[in-house]
Scaffold this motif. Sequence first.
Motif, PDB file in Angstrom:
ATOM      1  N   THR A  78      20.431 -78.358   6.133  1.00 54.15           N
ATOM      2  CA  THR A  78      22.091 -79.048   6.700  1.00 54.15           C
ATOM      3  C   THR A  78      22.446 -78.411   7.467  1.00 54.15           C
ATOM      4  N   GLU A  79      23.629 -78.743   8.531  1.00 50.77           N
ATOM      5  CA  GLU A  79      23.938 -78.326   8.672  1.00 50.77           C
ATOM      6  C   GLU A  79      25.401 -79.709   8.855  1.00 50.77           C
ATOM      7  N   ILE A 135      14.808 -81.179   8.770  1.00 50.50           N
ATOM      8  CA  ILE A 135      12.897 -80.754   8.071  1.00 50.50           C
ATOM      9  C   ILE A 135      11.388 -80.396   8.259  1.00 50.50           C
ATOM     10  N   LYS A 136      11.526 -79.520   7.908  1.00 45.33           N
ATOM     11  CA  LYS A 136      10.520 -78.918   8.297  1.00 45.33           C
ATOM     12  C   LYS A 136       9.133 -78.901   7.542  1.00 45.33           C
ATOM     13  N   GLY A 137       8.607 -79.150   8.057  1.00 46.38           N
ATOM     14  CA  GLY A 137       6.739 -79.493   7.235  1.00 46.38           C
ATOM     15  C   GLY A 137       6.864 -80.742   7.016  1.00 46.38           C
ATOM     16  N   ARG A 138       6.262 -81.357   5.693  1.00 43.95           N
ATOM     17  CA  ARG A 138       5.365 -82.795   5.739  1.00 43.95           C
ATOM     18  C   ARG A 138       6.821 -83.055   4.841  1.00 43.95           C
ATOM     19  N   PHE A 139       7.167 -83.879   5.596  1.00 45.01           N
ATOM     20  CA  PHE A 139       8.330 -85.367   5.164  1.00 45.01           C
ATOM     21  C   PHE A 139       7.352 -86.630   4.360  1.00 45.01           C
ATOM     22  N   ASP A 140       7.192 -86.166   2.797  1.00 40.23           N
ATOM     23  CA  ASP A 140       6.908 -86.779   1.814  1.00 40.23           C
ATOM     24  C   ASP A 140       7.616 -86.728   0.958  1.00 40.23           C
ATOM     25  N   PHE A 141       7.111 -87.393  -0.382  1.00 39.62           N
ATOM     26  CA  PHE A 141       7.726 -87.782  -1.616  1.00 39.62           C
ATOM     27  C   PHE A 141       8.381 -86.318  -2.056  1.00 39.62           C
ATOM     28  N   ALA A 142       8.237 -85.543  -1.718  1.00 37.98           N
ATOM     29  CA  ALA A 142       8.040 -83.528  -2.181  1.00 37.98           C
ATOM     30  C   ALA A 142       9.611 -83.322  -1.844  1.00 37.98           C
ATOM     31  N   LYS A 143       9.804 -83.944  -1.298  1.00 38.01           N
ATOM     32  CA  LYS A 143      11.009 -83.599   0.066  1.00 38.01           C
ATOM     33  C   LYS A 143      12.262 -84.745  -0.942  1.00 38.01           C
ATOM     34  N   HIS A 144      11.985 -85.417  -1.565  1.00 36.25           N
ATOM     35  CA  HIS A 144      12.917 -86.455  -1.623  1.00 36.25           C
ATOM     36  C   HIS A 144      14.116 -85.968  -1.952  1.00 36.25           C
ATOM     37  N   GLN A 145      13.945 -85.288  -2.942  1.00 36.06           N
ATOM     38  CA  GLN A 145      15.341 -84.423  -4.072  1.00 36.06           C
ATOM     39  C   GLN A 145      16.371 -83.255  -3.293  1.00 36.06           C
ATOM     40  N   SER A 172      20.723 -83.656  -0.107  1.00 34.32           N
ATOM     41  CA  SER A 172      21.280 -83.222   0.985  1.00 34.32           C
ATOM     42  C   SER A 172      22.977 -83.680   2.212  1.00 34.32           C
ATOM     43  N   TYR A 173      23.159 -85.466   1.798  1.00 38.19           N
ATOM     44  CA  TYR A 173      24.077 -85.902   1.788  1.00 38.19           C
ATOM     45  C   TYR A 173      24.720 -87.070   0.895  1.00 38.19           C
ATOM     46  N   GLU A 174      24.040 -86.273  -0.601  1.00 35.37           N
ATOM     47  CA  GLU A 174      25.094 -87.493  -1.410  1.00 35.37           C
ATOM     48  C   GLU A 174      25.947 -87.084  -1.875  1.00 35.37           C
ATOM     49  N   HIS A 175      27.045 -85.711  -2.600  1.00 30.07           N
ATOM     50  CA  HIS A 175      27.936 -85.576  -1.943  1.00 30.07           C
ATOM     51  C   HIS A 175      29.105 -85.735  -0.898  1.00 30.07           C
ATOM     52  N   LYS A 176      28.173 -86.202   0.371  1.00 33.93           N
ATOM     53  CA  LYS A 176      29.257 -85.385   1.698  1.00 33.93           C
ATOM     54  C   LYS A 176      29.985 -87.595   1.677  1.00 33.93           C
ATOM     55  N   ALA A 177      30.952 -86.885   2.458  1.00 31.16           N
ATOM     56  CA  ALA A 177      31.296 -87.927   2.963  1.00 31.16           C
ATOM     57  C   ALA A 177      30.890 -88.348   5.002  1.00 31.16           C
ATOM     58  N   LEU A 178      29.797 -89.274   4.713  1.00 30.79           N
ATOM     59  CA  LEU A 178      29.026 -89.300   5.626  1.00 30.79           C
ATOM     60  C   LEU A 178      29.819 -90.000   7.230  1.00 30.79           C
ATOM     61  N   ASN A 179      30.502 -89.442   8.438  1.00 35.36           N
ATOM     62  CA  ASN A 179      30.874 -90.019   9.258  1.00 35.36           C
ATOM     63  C   ASN A 179      29.922 -90.599  10.292  1.00 35.36           C
ATOM     64  N   ALA A 180      28.797 -89.353  10.694  1.00 32.39           N
ATOM     65  CA  ALA A 180      27.415 -89.363  11.610  1.00 32.39           C
ATOM     66  C   ALA A 180      26.470 -88.747  10.824  1.00 32.39           C
ATOM     67  N   VAL A 181      24.948 -88.737  11.198  1.00 28.19           N
ATOM     68  CA  VAL A 181      24.542 -88.069  10.744  1.00 28.19           C
ATOM     69  C   VAL A 181      23.114 -88.377  11.467  1.00 28.19           C
ATOM     70  N   VAL A 182      22.886 -86.507  11.447  1.00 26.87           N
ATOM     71  CA  VAL A 182      21.864 -86.619  12.441  1.00 26.87           C
ATOM     72  C   VAL A 182      20.283 -86.374  11.713  1.00 26.87           C
ATOM     73  N   VAL A 183      19.539 -87.286  12.018  1.00 18.63           N
ATOM     74  CA  VAL A 183      18.080 -86.111  11.042  1.00 18.63           C
ATOM     75  C   VAL A 183      17.444 -85.883  12.011  1.00 18.63           C
ATOM     76  N   ASP A 184      17.067 -84.322  12.460  1.00 19.65           N
ATOM     77  CA  ASP A 184      16.571 -83.762  13.122  1.00 19.65           C
ATOM     78  C   ASP A 184      14.595 -83.547  12.400  1.00 19.65           C
ATOM     79  N   LEU A 185      13.858 -84.159  13.310  1.00 25.34           N
ATOM     80  CA  LEU A 185      12.204 -83.917  12.400  1.00 25.34           C
ATOM     81  C   LEU A 185      11.339 -83.382  14.086  1.00 25.34           C
ATOM     82  N   LYS A 186      12.456 -81.964  14.954  1.00 30.23           N
ATOM     83  CA  LYS A 186      10.982 -82.115  15.749  1.00 30.23           C
ATOM     84  C   LYS A 186      10.398 -80.807  14.922  1.00 30.23           C
ATOM     85  N   ASP A 187      10.385 -80.066  13.609  1.00 28.49           N
ATOM     86  CA  ASP A 187       9.391 -79.069  12.616  1.00 28.49           C
ATOM     87  C   ASP A 187       9.116 -79.860  11.525  1.00 28.49           C
TER      88      ASP A 187
END
Length: 99
Positions: free
Chosen positions: A5-6, A18-28, A33-48
């Motif tokens: 996260t950045e 997200i790096k590698g497999r985006f599956d249930f193993a990454k759920h937690q 990565s976003y749970e305790h943040k006030a979110l105005n805009a979010v970018v999910v980068d799937l390049k990797d």
Amino acid sequence: MSVVTEVSPDGQKLTISIKGRFDFAKHQAFRESYEHKALNAVVVDLKDATYLDSSALGMLLLLRDHAGGDHSDIRVVNSSIDVKKILAISNFDKLFDIS
């Protein structure tokens, strides 16, 4: 780390890469990565990201709900052709800005 996260310098945008497999193993890690943040805009980068499954789709929906549902500003960027197809078949292109 497979979920990186950045926060922008002005604190207005959160980028989740997200790096590698985006599956249930990454759920937690993805939720934390976003749970305790006030979110105005979010970018999910799937390049990797090498793979995306139905649990990843669910995680994106949870992020959308957390960020304000229909009023959220979430972009999914750098998706591979195959990932874009999965997102389109799932009608996620109607819920997210996908590029």
